[in-house]
Design a protein around this motif. Sequence first.
Motif, PDB file in Angstrom:
ATOM      1  N   ASP A 139       0.806  -1.219   0.000  1.00  0.00           N
ATOM      2  CA  ASP A 139       0.000   0.000   0.000  1.00  0.00           C
ATOM      3  C   ASP A 139       0.842   1.273   0.000  1.00  0.00           C
ATOM      4  N   VAL A 140       2.123   1.181   0.360  1.00  0.00           N
ATOM      5  CA  VAL A 140       2.975   2.372   0.373  1.00  0.00           C
ATOM      6  C   VAL A 140       4.134   2.251  -0.608  1.00  0.00           C
ATOM      7  N   ALA A 141       4.202   1.156  -1.321  1.00  0.00           N
ATOM      8  CA  ALA A 141       5.355   0.892  -2.184  1.00  0.00           C
ATOM      9  C   ALA A 141       5.525   1.937  -3.277  1.00  0.00           C
ATOM     10  N   GLU A 142       4.449   2.320  -3.939  1.00  0.00           N
ATOM     11  CA  GLU A 142       4.564   3.263  -5.055  1.00  0.00           C
ATOM     12  C   GLU A 142       5.049   4.626  -4.602  1.00  0.00           C
ATOM     13  N   GLU A 143       4.730   4.993  -3.364  1.00  0.00           N
ATOM     14  CA  GLU A 143       5.198   6.273  -2.847  1.00  0.00           C
ATOM     15  C   GLU A 143       6.602   6.162  -2.270  1.00  0.00           C
ATOM     16  N   PHE A 144       6.876   5.053  -1.606  1.00  0.00           N
ATOM     17  CA  PHE A 144       8.132   4.929  -0.871  1.00  0.00           C
ATOM     18  C   PHE A 144       9.314   4.524  -1.747  1.00  0.00           C
ATOM     19  N   LEU A 145       9.128   3.572  -2.634  1.00  0.00           N
ATOM     20  CA  LEU A 145      10.253   2.979  -3.359  1.00  0.00           C
ATOM     21  C   LEU A 145      11.031   3.963  -4.235  1.00  0.00           C
ATOM     22  N   PRO A 146      10.382   4.838  -5.017  1.00  0.00           N
ATOM     23  CA  PRO A 146      11.172   5.763  -5.837  1.00  0.00           C
ATOM     24  C   PRO A 146      12.113   6.634  -5.002  1.00  0.00           C
ATOM     25  N   ALA A 147      11.635   7.071  -3.834  1.00  0.00           N
ATOM     26  CA  ALA A 147      12.452   7.953  -2.998  1.00  0.00           C
ATOM     27  C   ALA A 147      13.658   7.208  -2.431  1.00  0.00           C
ATOM     28  N   ILE A 148      13.449   6.013  -1.884  1.00  0.00           N
ATOM     29  CA  ILE A 148      14.577   5.288  -1.299  1.00  0.00           C
ATOM     30  C   ILE A 148      15.516   4.773  -2.391  1.00  0.00           C
ATOM     31  N   ALA A 149      14.957   4.439  -3.561  1.00  0.00           N
ATOM     32  CA  ALA A 149      15.810   3.988  -4.663  1.00  0.00           C
ATOM     33  C   ALA A 149      16.747   5.102  -5.115  1.00  0.00           C
ATOM     34  N   ASP A 150      16.252   6.317  -5.180  1.00  0.00           N
ATOM     35  CA  ASP A 150      17.098   7.459  -5.541  1.00  0.00           C
ATOM     36  C   ASP A 150      18.214   7.655  -4.522  1.00  0.00           C
ATOM     37  N   ARG A 151      17.866   7.557  -3.239  1.00  0.00           N
ATOM     38  CA  ARG A 151      18.876   7.724  -2.188  1.00  0.00           C
ATOM     39  C   ARG A 151      19.930   6.626  -2.281  1.00  0.00           C
ATOM     40  N   TYR A 152      19.475   5.402  -2.463  1.00  0.00           N
ATOM     41  CA  TYR A 152      20.408   4.273  -2.559  1.00  0.00           C
ATOM     42  C   TYR A 152      21.333   4.422  -3.774  1.00  0.00           C
ATOM     43  N   GLU A 153      20.768   4.741  -4.915  1.00  0.00           N
ATOM     44  CA  GLU A 153      21.578   4.834  -6.141  1.00  0.00           C
ATOM     45  C   GLU A 153      22.605   5.943  -6.042  1.00  0.00           C
ATOM     46  N   THR A 154      22.223   7.060  -5.413  1.00  0.00           N
ATOM     47  CA  THR A 154      23.171   8.149  -5.215  1.00  0.00           C
ATOM     48  C   THR A 154      24.349   7.711  -4.350  1.00  0.00           C
ATOM     49  N   ALA A 155      24.076   6.812  -3.401  1.00  0.00           N
ATOM     50  CA  ALA A 155      25.127   6.305  -2.505  1.00  0.00           C
ATOM     51  C   ALA A 155      25.865   5.118  -3.100  1.00  0.00           C
ATOM     52  N   GLY A 156      25.511   4.708  -4.320  1.00  0.00           N
ATOM     53  CA  GLY A 156      26.195   3.596  -4.960  1.00  0.00           C
ATOM     54  C   GLY A 156      25.683   2.226  -4.567  1.00  0.00           C
ATOM     55  N   VAL A 157      24.471   2.155  -4.020  1.00  0.00           N
ATOM     56  CA  VAL A 157      23.902   0.876  -3.610  1.00  0.00           C
ATOM     57  C   VAL A 157      23.294   0.165  -4.819  1.00  0.00           C
ATOM     58  N   GLU A 158      23.647  -1.085  -5.019  1.00  0.00           N
ATOM     59  CA  GLU A 158      23.035  -1.914  -6.051  1.00  0.00           C
ATOM     60  C   GLU A 158      21.735  -2.489  -5.494  1.00  0.00           C
ATOM     61  N   ILE A 159      20.632  -2.270  -6.192  1.00  0.00           N
ATOM     62  CA  ILE A 159      19.324  -2.708  -5.716  1.00  0.00           C
ATOM     63  C   ILE A 159      18.857  -3.909  -6.532  1.00  0.00           C
ATOM     64  N   ARG A 160      18.394  -4.937  -5.834  1.00  0.00           N
ATOM     65  CA  ARG A 160      17.820  -6.114  -6.477  1.00  0.00           C
ATOM     66  C   ARG A 160      16.397  -6.277  -5.958  1.00  0.00           C
ATOM     67  N   GLY A 161      15.436  -6.274  -6.884  1.00  0.00           N
ATOM     68  CA  GLY A 161      14.048  -6.286  -6.463  1.00  0.00           C
ATOM     69  C   GLY A 161      13.254  -7.435  -7.027  1.00  0.00           C
ATOM     70  N   ASP A 162      12.153  -7.774  -6.331  1.00  0.00           N
ATOM     71  CA  ASP A 162      11.250  -8.788  -6.859  1.00  0.00           C
ATOM     72  C   ASP A 162      10.431  -8.184  -8.000  1.00  0.00           C
ATOM     73  N   GLU A 163       9.578  -8.977  -8.599  1.00  0.00           N
ATOM     74  CA  GLU A 163       8.836  -8.526  -9.783  1.00  0.00           C
ATOM     75  C   GLU A 163       7.992  -7.304  -9.486  1.00  0.00           C
ATOM     76  N   ALA A 164       7.322  -7.292  -8.332  1.00  0.00           N
ATOM     77  CA  ALA A 164       6.468  -6.155  -7.978  1.00  0.00           C
ATOM     78  C   ALA A 164       7.296  -4.885  -7.792  1.00  0.00           C
ATOM     79  N   THR A 165       8.483  -5.036  -7.223  1.00  0.00           N
ATOM     80  CA  THR A 165       9.365  -3.879  -7.036  1.00  0.00           C
ATOM     81  C   THR A 165       9.811  -3.324  -8.384  1.00  0.00           C
ATOM     82  N   ARG A 166      10.129  -4.211  -9.328  1.00  0.00           N
ATOM     83  CA  ARG A 166      10.632  -3.779 -10.628  1.00  0.00           C
ATOM     84  C   ARG A 166       9.542  -3.152 -11.515  1.00  0.00           C
ATOM     85  N   GLU A 167       8.295  -3.305 -11.122  1.00  0.00           N
ATOM     86  CA  GLU A 167       7.223  -2.600 -11.823  1.00  0.00           C
ATOM     87  C   GLU A 167       7.156  -1.136 -11.408  1.00  0.00           C
ATOM     88  N   ILE A 168       7.799  -0.806 -10.280  1.00  0.00           N
ATOM     89  CA  ILE A 168       7.758   0.562  -9.760  1.00  0.00           C
ATOM     90  C   ILE A 168       9.080   1.292  -9.997  1.00  0.00           C
TER      91      ILE A 168
END
Length: 445
Positions: A270-299
Motif C-alpha cells: 500500500d505504500v510501495a509506489e510512494e516509498f520505493l522511488p524515494a529510497i531507490a534514488d537515495r540508494y543509487e546516489t550512494a552507490g547501492v546496487e538494488i535487487r528487487g522482486d517482480e512487484a518492485t521492478r514494476e515501480i
Amino acid sequence: MTETDIERDVDEAQTAALALANRSDEDRNAALREIADAIEARTDEILAENEKDVTEGERLLEAGEYTQALVDRLQLSQSKIEDIAEMVRSVAEQDDPLGKTLSARELDDDLELYKVAVPIGVVGTVFESRPDALVQIAALGLKSGNAVILKGGSEALHSNRVLFEIIEEAAADAGMPDGWAQHVEAREDVDALLEMDDAIDLLMPRGSSEFVRYIQDNTSIPVLGHTEGICHVYVDDEADLSMAEEIAYDAKVQYPAVCNAVETLLVHEDVAEEFLPAIADRYETAGVEIRGDEATREIVDVDAVTDADWDTEYGDLIVSIRIVDSLETAIDHVTTHGSKHTESIVTEDADRASAFMRGIDSASVFHNASTRFADGYRFGLGAEVGISTGKIHARGPVGLEGLTTYKYHLEGDGQLVASYAGEDARPFTHEAFDGDWNPGRLFDE
C-alpha cells in the motif's frame, strides 16, 4: 607453532585466569587505561603495519580472492584508532561484572546461599578481518577476569600482531598476570584448540555459518556462535515514510560491511509506489546496487532478485527489496530467510509494532530504529565480543555479562545435613532476601 607450544600457552592461560579473577576492579581498570594510552601513543606503528595488510588485501581484491567489503573492514585510520582507544576506556568505565550477588536465599537461620557472578575462565576466540575485534575481545576479557586465546584472520596478520604486542606489554606494565592473553596465528592451531575441552571453557567463533558449524561439529567445548547477519527492515503501511526512508538508508549505507547492516528491505504494497522511488534514488546516489522482486521492478528500474539473494549477507552496498501484502507475510519472510540477528519494523501503529516484535525470533528486534543500533557499545555494554544469534547462554551483543557465569557460596554456622533428615527433620525456610555475599556477615551479627 607446535601442539606442545599450544598446550603450554593454554596452560599459562589457565593459571593466569585464576590470578586475573582475583585482581581488583581498580587494577583491571588501570590496565585497560594503560592499554588505551599505549594504543594511541603507537598510532603510527599500528597504521604502518595495517598498511601491509591493506596493500595485500587490495592485491587479492584485484585477483578476485577478496571482496571490497573485506578490504574495507581491514582498513584502519587515525580516527579509528582513537575510537578503539576510547572503546577500551569505555570498557574500564563499566561496572565490575564480577562478585555481584545475583540472588540470595536463606535456607535456615544462619544458613545463607548466595549466587555470585564469576568469570568463565579461559575463552578461545576465532574472529574475522577487523583488527579492532582483537582489541575488543581482549579488553572485555580483561575487564571480566577471563584469559583469552586470540586467533584472528590471516588477512589482518600484521595489524593483529602489533595490537597484541601493545596490549600484552601495557597490561604487563600495569601488573596483570603473564599469559592472560595468548595470540594464535596458524590455521592448524584452531584444530588443536578444539580438542582442549579440559582446558578451554568457551569458544567464540566469529565468521560464516559454515565456519561456526565446523567449530560446533568438531569440539566438545561449549560454543557461543557469532554468525552472519541477514537483517531486515519492514516498512509497514502505517509507517512515517520520511522516517522509513532515513532508517532504511542508515541501515544500509552508514557502514555496509558489518553484520548489523540491513540486507533485505520489505515494503508493504500500500505504500510501495510512494516509498520505493524515494529510497531507490537515495540508494543509487550512494552507490547501492538494488535487487528487487517482480512487484518492485514494476515501480523502480532495478536488477532482478534471485532466490539466493534472500539468504545472502552481502556485507556491501547491495540490498534486496520485496513488496509484501501484509505484516504476516513480512514476519513469515523474516522467519524463513533471517539469521536471527536483528530486524526492524517502521510503523506508527503500536499494535503492529508489538505483533512484529513478539512474532520475530531474533536476538534484537527494533521499532522505528536502524538495525545498526545492534551493537555492544551502543547498547551501553562498553564493547562486544560479537553478536550471538543463538539462545544459550548469551544472546545479541555479548558484552561483559555474557562473559560471566556464577557459582554458589553457602555461609553457615556449623549446620549438618543430618539435622534436616529423618523423623525429627528440621524444615528449611527457603526464603529469598536482599543482600550481598559477605563472608564475615554472620560473624558480625
